[in-house]
Write an enzyme that holds these catalytic residues in place. Sequence first.
Site, PDB file in Angstrom:
ATOM      1  N   SER A   1     -37.639 -15.970 -19.741  1.00 50.40           N
ATOM      2  CA  SER A   1     -37.615 -15.289 -21.028  1.00 50.40           C
ATOM      3  C   SER A   1     -36.627 -15.979 -21.972  1.00 50.40           C
ATOM      4  CB  SER A   1     -37.284 -13.806 -20.805  1.00 50.40           C
ATOM      5  OG  SER A   1     -37.485 -13.038 -21.965  1.00 50.40           O
TER       6      SER A   1
ATOM      7  N   HIS B   1     -42.764 -15.995 -21.736  1.00 45.69           N
ATOM      8  CA  HIS B   1     -43.710 -14.935 -22.084  1.00 45.69           C
ATOM      9  C   HIS B   1     -43.438 -14.468 -23.511  1.00 45.69           C
ATOM     10  CE1 HIS B   1     -40.800 -11.617 -20.352  1.00 45.69           C
ATOM     11  NE2 HIS B   1     -40.252 -12.324 -21.308  1.00 45.69           N
TER      12      HIS B   1
END
Length: 215
Positions: free
Chosen positions: A115, A140
């Site tokens: 992330s 993501h």
Amino acid sequence: MLGAVGPGALWGFEREIMNLVPMVVEQTSRGERAYDIYSRLLKERIIFITGTVEDNMASLIVAQLVFLEAENPEKDISLYINSPGGVVTAGLSIYDTMQYIKPKVSTLCLGQAASMGALLLAGGEPGMRYALPNSRIMVHQPSGGFRGQATDIEIHAREILEIKRRLNEIYVKHTGKSLEEIESSMERDNFMVAEKAKDFGIVDKVIDKRGGEQI
């Protein structure tokens, strides 16, 4: 996610961890001086991003980056990353500071960079972004939730879409991929081994032994 763990419990846990941090004793002309291991490594211009990226941690990382720039604006800084990600705005404060300061910032993933951790890894100086062979990288789209009036929910929906757009543009800048490729890759949690992260453009080299790299 921290779940039901309250801030008091978290800080208590962090205090326990700090009690376990090794101390390094050095001989100086004025006698002995003791450092915790992270402070000693900071003298070597090495900064660690470990654990969840949140505001308190981000402020410490930013302060260290700015301090090292003030100490020597021409000497490189090394950022060691082992993080599952965290708060987007906290991560962006670190990222923006990395781009703002004069020293080149090399990045190294050990363990994981997921992330926001992956974005910080990608944001290192071109040619100076590394991963150890068994590290894991995950990218993501941002996630979040909001409860309230319908109009407020709509406002927050627009905000998270703007954040998504901004993060995608950062990845385009640092990976060399097209916006369409980035959007497709970010649609779901996208886990990568170190070599795949290299092919994706998040890191420049996978290293298993210390060589001539400045890391």
